[in-house]
Design a protein around this motif. Sequence first.
Motif, short mmCIF file in Angstrom:
data_model
loop_
_atom_site.label_atom_id
_atom_site.label_comp_id
_atom_site.label_asym_id
_atom_site.label_seq_id
_atom_site.Cartn_x
_atom_site.Cartn_y
_atom_site.Cartn_z
N ARG A 99 0.87 -1.20 -0.13
CA ARG A 99 0.19 0.07 0.04
C ARG A 99 0.88 1.22 0.04
O ARG A 99 0.46 2.22 0.53
CB ARG A 99 -1.04 -0.08 1.19
CG ARG A 99 -1.94 -1.14 1.37
CD ARG A 99 -2.75 -1.26 2.45
NE ARG A 99 -3.67 -2.66 2.52
CZ ARG A 99 -3.14 -3.68 2.98
NH1 ARG A 99 -1.91 -3.71 3.52
NH2 ARG A 99 -3.96 -4.59 3.05
N HIS A 100 2.09 1.07 -0.78
CA HIS A 100 2.79 2.49 -0.83
C HIS A 100 2.14 3.13 -2.09
O HIS A 100 1.63 2.75 -2.97
CB HIS A 100 4.16 2.07 -1.13
CG HIS A 100 5.04 1.59 0.08
ND1 HIS A 100 6.20 1.02 0.09
CD2 HIS A 100 4.51 1.27 1.49
CE1 HIS A 100 6.64 0.35 1.21
NE2 HIS A 100 5.29 0.56 2.22
N ASN A 101 2.80 4.49 -2.19
CA ASN A 101 2.49 5.27 -3.44
C ASN A 101 3.35 5.43 -4.30
O ASN A 101 4.79 4.90 -4.08
CB ASN A 101 1.73 6.53 -2.98
CG ASN A 101 0.43 6.65 -2.31
OD1 ASN A 101 -0.31 5.35 -2.48
ND2 ASN A 101 0.08 7.40 -1.25
N LEU A 102 3.37 6.02 -5.54
CA LEU A 102 4.59 6.18 -6.21
C LEU A 102 4.23 7.56 -7.12
O LEU A 102 3.18 7.88 -7.57
CB LEU A 102 4.61 5.03 -7.48
CG LEU A 102 5.58 5.38 -8.52
CD1 LEU A 102 6.94 5.37 -8.19
CD2 LEU A 102 5.42 4.23 -9.74
N THR A 103 5.13 8.43 -7.31
CA THR A 103 5.17 9.63 -7.96
C THR A 103 6.31 9.60 -9.05
O THR A 103 7.32 8.82 -8.90
CB THR A 103 5.48 10.98 -7.25
OG1 THR A 103 7.00 10.90 -6.58
CG2 THR A 103 4.62 10.94 -5.99
N ILE A 104 5.85 9.90 -10.36
CA ILE A 104 6.78 10.01 -11.58
C ILE A 104 6.64 11.37 -12.02
O ILE A 104 5.37 12.01 -12.49
CB ILE A 104 6.31 8.88 -12.63
CG1 ILE A 104 6.16 7.70 -12.29
CG2 ILE A 104 7.38 8.98 -13.51
CD1 ILE A 104 5.76 6.49 -12.97
N THR A 105 7.62 12.23 -12.11
CA THR A 105 7.74 13.60 -12.51
C THR A 105 8.91 13.56 -13.71
O THR A 105 9.68 12.99 -13.47
CB THR A 105 8.19 14.58 -11.33
OG1 THR A 105 9.30 14.15 -10.60
CG2 THR A 105 6.81 14.38 -10.14
#
Length: 251
Positions: A99-105
């Motif tokens: 239940r971790h999140n991920l950001t891609i920028t």
Amino acid sequence: MLNHTTVHQLHSLKLAGMAEALAQQLDQPHAFALAFEERLALLIDREISHRDTRRLTRLLQLAKLRTPATIEDIHYRPGPGLKREVLSTLATGQWIKRRHNLTITGPTGCGKTYIACALGHQACRQGLSTRYFRLTRLLEDIRIAHGDGRYARLMKTLANTELLILDDFGIHKLSAAQRNDLMEVIEERHEKKSTLVASQLPVEHWHDVIGEATLADAILDRLLHRAHRITMTGDSMRKRQADLTDRDRKD
């Protein structure tokens, strides 16, 4: 005649994979040289494979990924940005199960959407429910759902989806209503499901795009809590592809 009846009965029991495998065995005389246990094992293997294929097809249809991307088709470039070892770790899907999140920028055209969709496709392969939305489209769907009676059902779907992909985050500054709706989505998913956010903007600029300090703090606290981050750099993939195409034409 008995064998054909058995095939029909397997279909009626929704064992289409076994039915198909049995029909093939009946058409292949050498299959009868196998022991009963071996033939049965082949039928069961086919049924499992058939169900896995159907499940993947169904999950991909529901996911509505913007690009038919896969982990295997990702091209890694030298220099800072996307690392093979990082993506290999993410491809295991453990971050979703935890239940971790991920950001891609990264800048326009660098491949954020492709990476996001590749990870979404991988999640579907692993039997995890996935949904892809451009953030503006999702917020518009929620706005309409408020008025046509679908709001509770839509929010339940979003809350239960194991991987929610929000693409093009931060293209427009959010209105008060959009902030509230986004907060509801993120709050329902916080520490229960995983959210992947792709954005042209660096994370440090998201607060200004969301607006209203209190809600922005709350949304970002939940999104960035236990979040993995990928920061992509370099020229636009679209620009490089166009340059290569022009070069081929000249050659």
